[in-house]
Scaffold this motif. Structure first.
Motif, PDB file in Angstrom:
ATOM      1  N   ALA A  78       0.835  -1.213   0.000  1.00 28.36           N
ATOM      2  CA  ALA A  78       0.000   0.000   0.000  1.00 28.36           C
ATOM      3  C   ALA A  78       0.861   1.252   0.000  1.00 28.36           C
ATOM      4  O   ALA A  78       1.922   1.280   0.629  1.00 28.36           O
ATOM      5  N   TRP A 130      -4.398   0.608   4.253  1.00 29.00           N
ATOM      6  CA  TRP A 130      -5.145  -0.591   3.862  1.00 29.00           C
ATOM      7  C   TRP A 130      -5.426  -1.522   5.035  1.00 29.00           C
ATOM      8  O   TRP A 130      -6.542  -1.959   5.236  1.00 29.00           O
ATOM      9  N   TRP A 132      -9.677  -6.919   7.449  1.00 28.45           N
ATOM     10  CA  TRP A 132     -10.137  -6.498   6.122  1.00 28.45           C
ATOM     11  C   TRP A 132     -10.693  -7.703   5.385  1.00 28.45           C
ATOM     12  O   TRP A 132     -10.408  -8.850   5.714  1.00 28.45           O
ATOM     13  N   SER A 136     -12.467  -3.633  -1.350  1.00 32.67           N
ATOM     14  CA  SER A 136     -12.009  -3.957   0.003  1.00 32.67           C
ATOM     15  C   SER A 136     -12.883  -3.297   1.051  1.00 32.67           C
ATOM     16  O   SER A 136     -13.276  -2.145   0.911  1.00 32.67           O
ATOM     17  N   ARG A 152     -12.629  -2.432   5.107  1.00 27.12           N
ATOM     18  CA  ARG A 152     -11.703  -2.380   6.241  1.00 27.12           C
ATOM     19  C   ARG A 152     -12.498  -2.189   7.524  1.00 27.12           C
ATOM     20  O   ARG A 152     -13.567  -1.572   7.507  1.00 27.12           O
ATOM     21  N   ASP A 181     -10.867   5.509   2.320  1.00 31.14           N
ATOM     22  CA  ASP A 181      -9.570   5.567   3.003  1.00 31.14           C
ATOM     23  C   ASP A 181      -9.151   7.010   3.239  1.00 31.14           C
ATOM     24  O   ASP A 181      -9.502   7.881   2.443  1.00 31.14           O
TER      25      ASP A 181
END
Length: 605
Positions: free
Chosen positions: A114, A130, A514, A521, A523, A564
């Motif tokens: 990441a 991540w 995750w 994705s 998380r 994110d």
């Protein structure tokens, strides 16, 4: 002053042990016979590894020919608390300004690559956006997990208002640094019936414990035993990428274990532990004495107990072989997944491109309901339905029907009959602690091993970590919890090792996990059991959202997709000891059309 740096004081010299990226995880693993345990031995009786025989190394102060140096920006380009990715010709570097000081580090998280520039800088460390791994900005050292390796640290100087970085070309290309480790100097290694440290279980907890011992200078014998045929591997990848081969999943190559004198016994089952005589007895009769013991046996998947449960082509996913066989059997055929938790849903998502049809059977009304709540579960369910997955909710399997011994149909309690050539069962797991029942090591009513914050059991010198333990969760008032996450197992393995060496470390990490489905994705950080409300910001239909789980007036966990680094930000706030109040989140959702998160880093309550 020219382009070269003054020579550092000799005391700062360290030899960094680094493995070239191209060699990582690609070692052939010998499979051998299935008889008694095989040892990937450490140093043998008379042979020791010297510095010049170690794995390829990158020297932190290399010769000029291996170095690259460049001006990367003006000194005023970076504000305090900012990060920037800069190019050095041979690779990128993360430039960080923290507490008025500039630091240059590797720019990618060594775990899955990441970009750390998109992460969170707080309290002298950068947290991966991540999966939540944390790195110290002054040293590059890994401070919280997942992953095993640290970042390279590069030299920074300021000349005529310009910021210069000097780095080794090799380090720029590797993007990871394995910490220096002690070598095993115990002359009996590989031959005797006694070891200093015995580790039962070679998942994340067991491997991190062994590596931490070596990083802390421990040079006695370490034996790591596993039921698996393979050296330690990345188990969470099994359900996300069922085609992956063992060598692609390996966390460390065979050579690593040899170089650092960590002996691995594969296909080795401990059947009893005699705590009075400090002895473990293996299934084949082999006995091994220990002075310190780590129990990290993990869990065993639950199986179906219905009629026809023993028909062929019904699987739980525990090994790469299980995963590979499922994919082979599902190609162009009908697959049924029982259980809509993380494992089941990851398998279902992966099989949609391989199988003719994929069906999911679940006793709850929406997937992930207990974990993520009704609304988020429903949004994820829609994503699966858009990818041709058929759901049979609020029902269970009553029978598995076979034709010539092989699975043909799954019969549900709702009396529906679903065609099935292969079935994957993901209905939870139980701790694999049956072998400890008569040992005197405490187990709770569900079979978990209770430990304190130092990962100690009720027996001195015996520690436990990973999926099979319950431990006090510091930021939830020391509530005894079981958290079967990959990241948590790493952290517990480290704390256990530190306490074997009497360092008095305590577990304090914030849980982080995750999942990945259809290239998206999700998380999650915190511990959300018992949440009584969910506050959602963003768009569930677009799968671009953050969900805050609250209990009373406190945020206890957070989940996000395409938002994110908010989960890493929340994890960092919780790790700092600050409580996030429900009203703060409600105000954020009420007023935030921009997704501004500055309120999170305010002083608050």
């Amino acid at each position: 002053m020219g382009g070269c740096f003054s020579k550092p004081k000799p005391v700062e010299l360290k030899i960094e042990v680094v493995l070239p990226e191209k060699d990582r995880g690609k070692e052939e693993l010998s499979t051998g016979s299935k008889g008694s345990p095989r040892a990937y031995q450490g140093n043998g009786a008379a042979r020791h590894f010297h510095a010049d025989e170690r794995l390829p190394t990158a020297h932190p102060y290399p010769g000029a020919q291996d170095c690259v140096e460049a001006a990367v920006c003006h000194v005023k380009d970076l504000e305090n608390g900012q990060m920037r990715e800069v190019e050095l010709g041979w690779g990128k570097v993360l430039l960080v300004k923290d507490n008025g000081e500039l630091h240059a580090l590797g720019h990618k998280c060594p775990h899955y690559g990441a970009p750390l520039v998109k992460g969170v800088l707080s309290r002298g460390r950068v947290r991966c956006p991540w999966h939540g791994a944390c790195f110290n900005v002054s040293t590059g050292d890994l401070e919280d997990f997942p992953g095993l390796d640290s970042l390279h640290k590069f030299q920074v100087k300021i000349e005529k208002e310009k910021v210069y970085i000097r780095a080794s070309k090799q380090a720029l290309q590797l993007q990871r640094r394995t910490k220096v480790m002690a070598t095993c100097i115990s002359p009996s290694a590989g031959y005797s019936g006694s070891t200093n440290v015995l580790i039962v279980g070679a998942g994340a907890a067991g491997l991190v414990c062994a590596e931490t011992l070596r990083q802390e200078g421990f040079s006695d014998r370490i034996v790591l035993c596993t039921l698996d045929r393979h050296l330690p591997y990345d188990r969470p990848k099994l359900s996300k990428s069922l085609d992956a081969q063992p060598e692609q999943l390996a966390l460390r190559p065979k050579e690593f274990f040899r170089a650092h004198g960590i002996e691995v016994l594969t296909e080795a089952q401990v059947v009893t532990v005699d705590v009075r005589n400090k002895k473990a007895v293996f299934k084949d009769g082999f006995k091994l004495e220990y002075s310190k013991l780590l129990l990290a046996p993990g869990s065993s998947p639950k199986t179906l107990s219905c009629k026809g449960k023993d028909v062929e082509n019904v699987f739980t996913i525990r090994t790469p072989e299980d995963a590979n066989r499922v994919v082979r059997l599902a190609r162009g055929r009908n697959a049924v997944v029982v259980g809509a938790g993380f494992l089941g849903m990851e398998v279902a998502a992966y099989l949609t491109e391989k199988a003719h049809s994929v069906s999911v059977v679940e006793v709850e009304e929406t997937p992930f309901r207990r974990f993520l709540g009704e609304r988020v579960g429903h949004a994820l369910m829609k994503m699966f339905e858009n990818n041709r997955v058929k759901f049979y909710m609020q029902t269970e399997v009553s029978e598995l029907r076979a034709q010539e011994g092989k699975l043909k149909e799954v019969v549900l309690k709702s009396s529906k009959v679903v065609r099935a050539d292969v079935c994957v069962v993901g209905i939870g797991a139980v701790p694999a602690t049956g072998f400890l029942r008569q040992s005197g090591i405490s187990l709770d009513s569900r079979g978990f091993i209770p430990v304190n914050k130092m990962m100690q059991t009720n027996i001195p010198g015996v520690f436990a970590a990973g999926d099979a333990v319950t431990f006090p969760l510091a930021w939830r008032n020391n509530r005894k919890v079981n958290i079967p996450h990959w990241q948590m197992a790493h952290a517990q393995g480290r704390v256990a090792a530190q306490n074997m060496l009497a360092q008095e470390a305590e577990i304090s990490t914030v849980p982080y996990l995750w999942t990945a489905m259809f290239g998206k994705s999700l998380r999650y950080a915190g511990y959300g059991e018992g949440f009584d409300d969910v506050i959602i910001q963003g768009d569930l239909d677009e799968l671009k959202f953050v969900a805050f789980y609250t209990k009373g007036d406190e945020v206890i966990s957070v989940a996000s997709m395409n938002y994110d680094p908010i989960v890493s930000k929340v994890a960092e706030v919780l790790a700092s000891g600050r409580t996030i109040r429900k009203r703060e989140v409600e105000l954020f959702v009420l007023h935030s059309k921009t997704g501004d998160m500055s309120w999170l880093t305010g002083k608050g309550s």
